[in-house]
Design a protein around this motif. Structure first.
Motif, mmCIF file in Angstrom:
data_model
loop_
_atom_site.group_PDB
_atom_site.id
_atom_site.type_symbol
_atom_site.label_atom_id
_atom_site.label_comp_id
_atom_site.label_asym_id
_atom_site.label_seq_id
_atom_site.Cartn_x
_atom_site.Cartn_y
_atom_site.Cartn_z
ATOM 1 N N GLU A 331 0.820 -1.202 0.000
ATOM 2 C CA GLU A 331 0.000 0.000 0.000
ATOM 3 C C GLU A 331 0.858 1.258 0.000
ATOM 4 O OE1 GLU A 331 -3.940 1.038 2.398
ATOM 5 O OE2 GLU A 331 -2.163 1.328 3.651
ATOM 6 N N LEU A 332 1.898 1.273 0.814
ATOM 7 C CA LEU A 332 2.778 2.447 0.878
ATOM 8 C C LEU A 332 3.527 2.649 -0.438
ATOM 9 C CD1 LEU A 332 3.982 1.945 4.523
ATOM 10 C CD2 LEU A 332 3.117 4.114 3.641
ATOM 11 N N LEU A 350 -4.254 5.741 3.116
ATOM 12 C CA LEU A 350 -3.606 4.487 3.511
ATOM 13 C C LEU A 350 -4.524 3.704 4.453
ATOM 14 C CD1 LEU A 350 -0.062 6.006 4.243
ATOM 15 C CD2 LEU A 350 -0.694 4.622 2.246
ATOM 16 N N PRO A 351 -5.628 3.142 3.921
ATOM 17 C CA PRO A 351 -6.584 2.453 4.793
ATOM 18 C C PRO A 351 -6.009 1.230 5.484
ATOM 19 C CG PRO A 351 -7.126 2.109 2.474
ATOM 20 C CD PRO A 351 -6.079 3.180 2.517
ATOM 21 N N TYR A 352 -5.089 0.517 4.827
ATOM 22 C CA TYR A 352 -4.535 -0.670 5.492
ATOM 23 C C TYR A 352 -3.637 -0.262 6.658
ATOM 24 C CZ TYR A 352 -3.070 -5.436 6.210
ATOM 25 O OH TYR A 352 -2.863 -6.672 6.782
ATOM 26 N N LEU A 353 -2.844 0.789 6.487
ATOM 27 C CA LEU A 353 -2.025 1.283 7.594
ATOM 28 C C LEU A 353 -2.918 1.710 8.755
ATOM 29 C CD1 LEU A 353 0.985 2.261 8.416
ATOM 30 C CD2 LEU A 353 0.023 4.529 7.963
ATOM 31 N N LEU A 458 8.717 4.194 8.954
ATOM 32 C CA LEU A 458 9.523 2.978 9.147
ATOM 33 C C LEU A 458 9.194 1.922 8.094
ATOM 34 C CD1 LEU A 458 9.353 2.610 13.043
ATOM 35 C CD2 LEU A 458 11.325 3.352 11.686
ATOM 36 N N LEU A 459 7.932 1.814 7.717
ATOM 37 C CA LEU A 459 7.529 0.773 6.761
ATOM 38 C C LEU A 459 7.778 1.192 5.317
ATOM 39 C CD1 LEU A 459 4.138 -0.307 8.392
ATOM 40 C CD2 LEU A 459 6.305 -1.566 8.410
ATOM 41 N N ASN A 460 7.689 2.480 5.028
ATOM 42 C CA ASN A 460 7.817 2.928 3.643
ATOM 43 C C ASN A 460 9.258 2.881 3.143
ATOM 44 O OD1 ASN A 460 6.725 4.180 1.197
ATOM 45 N ND2 ASN A 460 7.907 5.983 1.811
ATOM 46 N N ARG A 461 10.203 3.100 4.013
ATOM 47 C CA ARG A 461 11.601 3.221 3.589
ATOM 48 C C ARG A 461 12.420 1.940 3.760
ATOM 49 N NH1 ARG A 461 13.317 8.633 3.676
ATOM 50 N NH2 ARG A 461 15.338 7.809 3.001
#
Length: 498
Positions: A331-332, A350-353, A458-461
């Protein structure tokens, strides 16, 4: 010795008499059901070191509205959304008063979370709502928060290049701390590279939260509170004083800048706003130095601890569930991509986040029993009497694990929130990590922005995995109970740039 033996039978008879009279009074008062209390201690022996879990187990036996005698105090425990709605919405005014832990001491006299439902509380709450946490105020300071998450990404990148595992809780805490300090003081209180300074502050905050939640003789036998037998009030005074030194230095420095005529910043931070309010009303708002200390203490202690803990729990759950981790990454990558930083404006897309955060709040609510309330008058709820002065605990941890509300309640499953509107800000009582009603957490809007922004960064990078020595074993998910519910064992994970 003979004197003591002579009095022993009378002592035994007295204790048994008190015990039997208490049982009789319990039945006559029509209190909610609960475990039969022992003489003197009541049901304290049933709480253990994980009260939220013990009370959830007892609620399965005695029901979602339960009463216990803890020491000499009648305590009512709420463990279902329907009963919580009765207390926090239908009869919110009666239960809007706080029970103040004895350890909170002088701090509680000026603290918005602890103040009684009275004009002073309403005045301070209004200032926070209109001057600190209003959307336009938070929007104006987005740039400051963006700087902090960029620094977080750069720090994690350096650790990844060096092959060093990231202490998720520490970097999340330091980032949350500096996000707050940038918003409040326009400066950092520590640095991600300053392991000593940030760790000391984190330990101090953890101590405050832990001791505010510890069982205390003074709370269970109020007649003995004057003696402070466990020394909790004296200890907390020393811990709060260490924070006040930091806050006094910031206030004094800003006042000197104003006296010296130094130019103001383009956008006022929270400290400027508060000083302006205090100056405009000639002190009517009650923003004296003690109140500012308490306000900053509440913001930094609650904001940094609960936000970083939520990020750490979320990362732990995602590392245990590679499928959910992959969905969050996908998603990201689709919405943000790796060529730019996550912005607060991205979160709505970002609905899942958002579902990951909601599921984390459900399984690991920051304050498992919320802050205790106190009945201001006697009232009957669902046929049972809740007496005036009784303490009320809302076990949101138990509500999040209720199989009636949540299928497979122990399973981390963000998908349960997709396509389903659940307002965790006090509207839907199935999920109330910040409380509800007039005592809902005033800093909720800032806290949720921070949690989503830090977790998304943290999750995107980075891709994440457990260190070699941990791979193949279960992540330790033990809890450390206090006023907040933190992870007992720090979560350390290896990052790799995407």
């Amino acid at each position: 010795m003979s004197f003591l033996l002579a009095w022993l039978p009378w002592l035994v008879v007295s204790i048994l008499s008190i015990y039997l009279l208490d049982l009789l009074a319990h039945s006559r008062r029509r209190l909610p059901p609960g475990p039969r209390p022992l003489p003197l201690i009541g049901s304290l022996h049933l709480l253990g070191d994980q009260p939220h879990r013990s009370l959830a187990h007892l609620a399965k036996i005695h029901g979602p509205l339960m009463s216990l005698r803890l020491g000499s105090v009648t305590t009512v425990v709420v463990s279902s959304p329907d009963i919580a709605r009765e207390f926090m919405q239908k009869h919110d005014a009666i239960f809007a008063a706080r029970y103040v832990n004895d350890a909170a001491g002088h701090h509680a006299k000026n603290s918005v979370p602890w103040l009684p439902n009275a004009p002073r509380w309403r005045s301070l709450r209004k200032i926070m709502a209109t001057e600190l946490f209003a959307p336009h105020r938070l929007d104006a300071l987005q740039g400051l928060r963006s700087d902090k998450v960029r620094e977080l990404a750069e720090h994690v990148s350096r650790l990844a290049r060096d092959g060093v595992a990231v202490d998720i809780g520490r970097v999340a805490f330091t980032t949350s701390l500096n996000l707050l300090s940038r918003t409040i003081f326009s400066k950092d209180l520590t640095s991600l590279d300053d392991h000593g300074g940030s760790k000391d502050f984190q330990v101090l905050v953890a101590e405050i939260m832990e001791h505010l939640g510890l069982p205390n003789v003074s709370d269970f036998w109020p007649a003995l509170a004057w003696a402070d037998l466990q020394g909790q009030r004296r200890l907390m005074a020393r811990l709060f004083a260490r924070l006040h030194v930091v806050f006094d230095a910031e206030v004094d420095g800003r006042l000197r800048e104003r006296e010296d005529g130094e130019p103001r910043k383009e956008s006022d931070d929270f400290l400027d706003v508060l000083l302006d309010v205090a100056g405009r009303d000639g002190g009517k708002a009650g923003l004296d130095r003690d109140t500012l200390r308490s306000l900053f203490t509440d913001l930094f202690v609650a904001g940094s601890d609960t936000s970083s803990s939520t990020v750490e729990w979320a990362m732990a759950e995602l590392l245990r569930d590679p499928s959910s981790m992959a969905k969050a990454h996908e998603e990201l990558a689709r919405v943000v991509g790796s060529t730019r930083s996550v912005e607060e404006s991205d979160i709505d897309m970002l609905p899942y986040l958002q579902a990951v955060v909601k599921e984390t709040f459900r399984l690991h609510p920051p304050a498992p029993l919320l802050l205790p309330r106190q009945a201001q008058e006697t009232i009957r709820i669902t046929g049972f009497k809740v007496p005036q002065g009784s303490r009320v605990l809302v076990n949101v941890w138990a509500m999040g694990r209720d199989e009636v509300t949540w299928p497979e309640p122990d399973k981390f499953m963000p998908e349960r929130f997709l396509g389903r509107t659940v307002d965790y800000k006090g509207g839907d009582f199935e999920l109330i990590p910040f409380g509800a009603g007039r005592r809902v957490c005033p800093g909720m809007s800032l806290a949720t922005r921070m949690v989503h922004l830090v977790l998304a960064t943290l999750l995107n990078r980075f891709e994440w995995r457990l260190p070699v020595e941990v791979e193949g074993t279960c992540i330790e998910m033990g809890e450390k109970f206090g006023l907040t519910l933190t992870k007992a064992a720090p979560l350390c994970a290896k990052a790799a740039p995407i």
